[in-house]
Scaffold this active site. Structure first.
Site, PDB file in Angstrom:
ATOM      1  N   GLY A  37      -5.121  -4.099   7.846  1.00  0.00           N
ATOM      2  CA  GLY A  37      -5.950  -3.181   8.322  1.00  0.00           C
ATOM      3  C   GLY A  37      -6.972  -3.313   9.220  1.00  0.00           C
ATOM      4  O   GLY A  37      -7.189  -2.444  10.129  1.00  0.00           O
TER       5      GLY A  37
ATOM      6  N   THR B  28       0.820  -1.212  -0.127  1.00  0.00           N
ATOM      7  CA  THR B  28       0.159  -0.077  -0.033  1.00  0.00           C
ATOM      8  C   THR B  28       0.797   1.086  -0.012  1.00  0.00           C
ATOM      9  O   THR B  28       2.031   1.224   0.518  1.00  0.00           O
ATOM     10  CB  THR B  28      -0.827   0.078   1.303  1.00  0.00           C
ATOM     11  OG1 THR B  28      -1.968  -0.828   1.272  1.00  0.00           O
ATOM     12  CG2 THR B  28      -1.818   1.334   1.925  1.00  0.00           C
TER      13      THR B  28
ATOM     14  N   ARG C 177     -14.821  -6.016   1.451  1.00  0.00           N
ATOM     15  CA  ARG C 177     -13.945  -5.758   2.521  1.00  0.00           C
ATOM     16  C   ARG C 177     -13.335  -4.431   2.296  1.00  0.00           C
ATOM     17  O   ARG C 177     -12.677  -4.010   1.456  1.00  0.00           O
ATOM     18  CB  ARG C 177     -12.888  -6.758   2.455  1.00  0.00           C
ATOM     19  CG  ARG C 177     -11.936  -6.503   3.899  1.00  0.00           C
ATOM     20  CD  ARG C 177     -10.445  -5.837   3.415  1.00  0.00           C
ATOM     21  NE  ARG C 177      -9.636  -5.878   4.390  1.00  0.00           N
ATOM     22  CZ  ARG C 177      -8.679  -5.395   4.303  1.00  0.00           C
ATOM     23  NH1 ARG C 177      -8.264  -4.391   3.176  1.00  0.00           N
ATOM     24  NH2 ARG C 177      -7.648  -5.028   5.230  1.00  0.00           N
ATOM     25  N   VAL C 178     -13.372  -3.468   3.352  1.00  0.00           N
ATOM     26  CA  VAL C 178     -12.675  -2.365   3.434  1.00  0.00           C
ATOM     27  C   VAL C 178     -11.799  -2.272   4.596  1.00  0.00           C
ATOM     28  O   VAL C 178     -12.061  -2.456   5.803  1.00  0.00           O
ATOM     29  CB  VAL C 178     -13.795  -1.254   3.667  1.00  0.00           C
ATOM     30  CG1 VAL C 178     -12.910   0.419   3.803  1.00  0.00           C
ATOM     31  CG2 VAL C 178     -14.819  -1.028   2.511  1.00  0.00           C
ATOM     32  N   GLY C 179     -10.646  -1.932   4.270  1.00  0.00           N
ATOM     33  CA  GLY C 179      -9.484  -1.955   5.438  1.00  0.00           C
ATOM     34  C   GLY C 179      -9.418  -0.790   5.885  1.00  0.00           C
ATOM     35  O   GLY C 179     -10.402   0.191   6.305  1.00  0.00           O
ATOM     36  N   ASP C 180      -8.267  -0.441   6.712  1.00  0.00           N
ATOM     37  CA  ASP C 180      -7.894   0.832   7.474  1.00  0.00           C
ATOM     38  C   ASP C 180      -8.042   2.225   6.608  1.00  0.00           C
ATOM     39  O   ASP C 180      -8.201   3.364   7.155  1.00  0.00           O
ATOM     40  CB  ASP C 180      -6.784   0.508   8.404  1.00  0.00           C
ATOM     41  CG  ASP C 180      -5.546   0.473   7.469  1.00  0.00           C
ATOM     42  OD1 ASP C 180      -5.663  -0.667   6.766  1.00  0.00           O
ATOM     43  OD2 ASP C 180      -4.600   1.097   7.408  1.00  0.00           O
TER      44      ASP C 180
ATOM     45  N   THR D  20       0.203   1.692   7.387  1.00  0.00           N
ATOM     46  CA  THR D  20       0.119   0.468   6.448  1.00  0.00           C
ATOM     47  C   THR D  20       0.179  -0.797   7.408  1.00  0.00           C
ATOM     48  O   THR D  20       0.927  -0.783   8.435  1.00  0.00           O
ATOM     49  CB  THR D  20       1.084   0.795   5.447  1.00  0.00           C
ATOM     50  OG1 THR D  20       1.400  -0.582   4.590  1.00  0.00           O
ATOM     51  CG2 THR D  20       2.652   0.840   6.383  1.00  0.00           C
ATOM     52  N   GLY D  21      -0.284  -1.973   6.628  1.00  0.00           N
ATOM     53  CA  GLY D  21      -0.190  -3.047   7.122  1.00  0.00           C
ATOM     54  C   GLY D  21      -1.596  -3.978   7.390  1.00  0.00           C
ATOM     55  O   GLY D  21      -2.343  -3.352   6.539  1.00  0.00           O
TER      56      GLY D  21
HETATM   57  N1  ASP Z   1      -3.589  -1.260   5.211  1.00  0.00           N
HETATM   58  C1  ASP Z   1      -4.051  -1.919   4.186  1.00  0.00           C
HETATM   59  C2  ASP Z   1      -5.092  -2.691   4.278  1.00  0.00           C
HETATM   60  O1  ASP Z   1      -5.428  -3.437   5.214  1.00  0.00           O
HETATM   61  C3  ASP Z   1      -3.021  -2.945   3.391  1.00  0.00           C
HETATM   62  C4  ASP Z   1      -1.419  -2.272   3.643  1.00  0.00           C
HETATM   63  O2  ASP Z   1      -1.043  -1.292   4.100  1.00  0.00           O
HETATM   64  O3  ASP Z   1      -0.526  -2.872   2.927  1.00  0.00           O
HETATM   65  O4  ASP Z   1      -6.223  -2.693   3.377  1.00  0.00           O
END
Ligand code: ASP
Length: 286
Positions: free
Chosen positions: A223, A171, A198-201, A220-221
């Protein structure tokens, strides 16, 4: 060091991207002027157009093979976001238009696509060979007899760790301080493997990004965990209590071995930290 643009290529991204990201940060800071929002949007757009990253072109597929992307921008008291948007080249630019041209904070799915088309964002397929291969591997794993589906989809990442799902990361995000003002932007194809819808952070203010009078933060990471821990708002709230580099480290430590990373900028500092590799690029100017 009055002004700074700090960008990242995702928790888990290879440090070999550092040179590229430094170049992107420098390009944006040379091209744009004035408004911190323009700096973060321009640098995120460059990363969306680089197919090495999981944002815009190069976004990973959902389990059903579709690509849905999330993006957001934030300045103090202003937020614009899109979630589960499909078939546009630059979700971050659509997010900016949500902020500038609508009374809303977030537009999702079909509505986001219609909004983008109404503004002239053309139909665009962000699929690449790399993401096609990641998806095929994921489907193979799911079809493998020895693999059972996890009970909770939010636990996919644990499952992925155990069984070795190809986890997509990379991301992209940016924070800027320009003339004492702050902005944040983020864009992602999501955290694979994931369900459609699905919606992440990333598009969620406080979780995936935050910007206020004291600074700007982008996460990032994984979510789901970032949302549960309200990562960016928590870091933002701690600004001023100790050095920013310590604040981001402390917050990342709360995640144990769950993949996360963060970039942040305050009135007189900037910092980045991840519990994995995370390529970053930075440009400062007087
Ligand atoms: N945070 C993002 C998500 O979970 C993915 C990412 O940061 O790699 O959608």
């Amino acid at each position: 060091m009055a002004n700074v643009l700090l960008i990242h290529g995702g928790a888990g991204s290879d440090n070999s991207f550092t040179e590229t990201l430094n170049r992107y940060a420098e390009n944006s800071s040379r091209k744009v002027s004035g408004n911190p929002l323009d700096f973060v949007v321009d640098s995120v757009r460059l990363m969306e157009d680089d197919s090495s990253f999981n944002a815009g072109t190069g976004s990973v597929k959902r389990i059903d093979g579709s690509i849905q992307m999330d993006a957001a921008v934030m300045t103090p008291n202003q937020i614009g976001a899109v979630s589960a948007i499909e078939r546009v080249k630059n979700p971050v630019m659509v997010a900016r238009e949500v902020m500038l041209q609508t009374p809303h904070v977030m537009i999702t799915g079909d509505g986001a696509i219609k909004f983008a088309r109404a503004l002239g964002f053309e139909d665009y397929d962000p699929t690449t060979e790399r993401t096609e291969n990641i998806w095929k591997k994921t489907v193979d794993y799911f079809n493998g007899k020895e693999v059972e589906l996890p009970e909770r989809y939010s636990n996919y990442y644990k499952y992925a760790k155990i069984f070795g799902f190809p986890q997509a990361k990379d991301t992209v995000g940016a924070v800027a301080r320009v003339d004492g003002k702050f902005a944040a932007a983020v864009s992602t194809g999501g955290s694979s493997p994931m369900m459609r819808g699905r919606v992440g952070d990333s598009p969620l203010p406080g979780a995936g990004l935050y910007a206020g009078e004291k600074g700007a933060v982008v996460a990032t990471g994984i979510g789901e965990e970032i949302i549960r821990k309200m990562m960016c708002y928590d870091i933002y709230n701690r600004i001023g209590t100790k050095p920013l580099s310590e604040i981001v480290k402390e917050k990342v430590a709360e995640f144990g071995d769950v993949l996360v990373g963060v970039i942040a900028v305050s009135k007189d500092e900037y910092a980045s930290y991840s519990n994995s590799s995370m390529a970053t690029g930075v440009c400062t100017w007087p």
